[in-house]
Design a protein around this motif. Structure first.
Motif, short mmCIF file in Angstrom:
data_model
loop_
_atom_site.label_atom_id
_atom_site.label_comp_id
_atom_site.label_asym_id
_atom_site.label_seq_id
_atom_site.Cartn_x
_atom_site.Cartn_y
_atom_site.Cartn_z
N ARG A 37 -9.52 -6.57 -6.04
CA ARG A 37 -10.32 -6.75 -4.82
C ARG A 37 -11.04 -8.08 -4.92
O ARG A 37 -11.82 -8.31 -5.84
N LEU B 86 -6.71 4.11 -1.47
CA LEU B 86 -7.82 5.03 -1.74
C LEU B 86 -7.86 6.20 -0.77
O LEU B 86 -8.41 7.25 -1.07
N GLY C 222 0.82 -1.21 0.00
CA GLY C 222 0.00 0.00 0.00
C GLY C 222 0.85 1.26 0.00
O GLY C 222 0.58 2.20 -0.76
N ILE D 52 -12.99 -4.60 1.20
CA ILE D 52 -12.12 -3.80 0.34
C ILE D 52 -10.67 -4.27 0.45
O ILE D 52 -9.97 -4.38 -0.55
N VAL E 276 -7.74 5.67 -9.32
CA VAL E 276 -7.50 4.28 -8.92
C VAL E 276 -8.58 3.40 -9.51
O VAL E 276 -9.77 3.66 -9.36
N VAL F 64 -5.54 -1.97 -9.00
CA VAL F 64 -5.42 -2.98 -7.94
C VAL F 64 -6.62 -3.92 -8.02
O VAL F 64 -7.63 -3.61 -8.66
N VAL G 197 -10.22 -0.27 -9.33
CA VAL G 197 -10.34 -1.44 -8.46
C VAL G 197 -11.07 -2.52 -9.24
O VAL G 197 -12.23 -2.33 -9.63
N THR H 186 -5.87 -1.84 -0.70
CA THR H 186 -6.74 -0.96 -1.49
C THR H 186 -7.27 0.18 -0.64
O THR H 186 -7.35 1.33 -1.10
N GLN H 187 -7.61 -0.11 0.60
CA GLN H 187 -8.13 0.95 1.46
C GLN H 187 -7.07 2.01 1.72
O GLN H 187 -7.36 3.22 1.66
#
Length: 251
Positions: free
Chosen positions: A219, A238, A202, A230, A245, A217, A247, A234-235
């Motif tokens: 998920r 974001l 991350g 999530i 981004v 990325v 997802v 990814t969290q």
């Protein structure tokens, strides 16, 4: 005018303004608008079912604010099974969010910036990799692949066991090359820059987003009723990414 009529008039004005702006930015692109009653999250999820891609924008929050401060974006992202692109409106123009429509256009819209792929070697998924390569191909942009890996818990520093550290790093690079090789053959025009770094994926992706056109990325889809679905990488991305981004949900 009754409040309900005021709300509808405001919604119609917003749609008309959005259509005009998109039409001016992309002459020749067919733009359709639709006014939908009901709550935003179910409406967006329903619209996404018939779409290839869903795009959500921020409200132009400050650089310190993240996408997930918006409850709508978080709820949609946690449940949507289509690719979702989140765009921080204050950071990039509208032209930067999506791959260009033509394979033959130069990357003038992105200013030469890379497409960045966050790749998990433990669970590499074709849909995520293909989306990133396709985005880079459409933009005629380089693809930068970032994989973050961690040392085993019993390992307390490269200075103590440098041979083990170097050996593990070389093994990760070989695995990364093996995963990417079929995609490089499928997209021979895409220049690939693979990066295997020690530490949180991350954090490295957030750093990479500062000079990227798009960060991609994955998920994993989890259909349980509990949790945000999530994932920590990814969290984190974001919350702090500068670039748009994408997802990509996968089984």
């Amino acid at each position: 005018m009754p409040p309900r009529d005021l709300q509808r008039a405001s919604a119609q004005h917003l749609l008309a303004e959005a259509r005009t702006r998109v039409g001016e930015a992309r002459p020749g692109l067919r733009v359709e608008t639709e006014e939908v009653s009901g709550l935003p999250v179910p409406a967006l999820l329903k619209a996404a079912e018939a779409a290839e891609l869903l795009v959500l924008g921020s409200r132009g929050l400050s650089k310190a604010a993240g996408f997930l401060l918006g409850s709508v974006s978080q709820a949609v992202l946690a449940s949507c099974e289509r690719p979702v692109v989140l765009v921080r409106a204050a950071e990039h123009g509208e032209d930067d969010a999506l791959p260009e429509p033509s394979d033959h256009e130069a990357d003038t819209a992105t200013g030469g910036r890379d497409v960045v792929l966050g790749l998990d070697l433990n669970r590499p998924h074709d849909a995520v990799i293909d989306f990133a390569f396709d985005a880079a191909s459409r933009r005629a942009a380089p693809l930068r692949v970032v994989h973050g890996w961690t040392l085993p818990p019993y390992y307390y520093g490269g200075a103590l066991m440098p041979d083990l550290n170097a050996g593990m790093a070389e093994q990760v690079r070989r695995e990364l090359s093996a995963v990417l090789r079929p995609w490089q053959e499928r997209y021979p025009a895409v220049e690939v820059r693979a990066q295997a770094t020690v530490g949180s994926a991350g954090r490295h992706l957030v750093d990479a987003s500062h000079d990227a056109a798009l960060v991609v990325v994955g998920r994993q889809i989890r259909r349980s009723a509990v949790g945000a679905h999530i994932g920590p990488v990814t969290q984190a991305l974001l919350h702090h990414a500068v670039a748009p981004v994408a997802v990509i949900s996968h089984d």
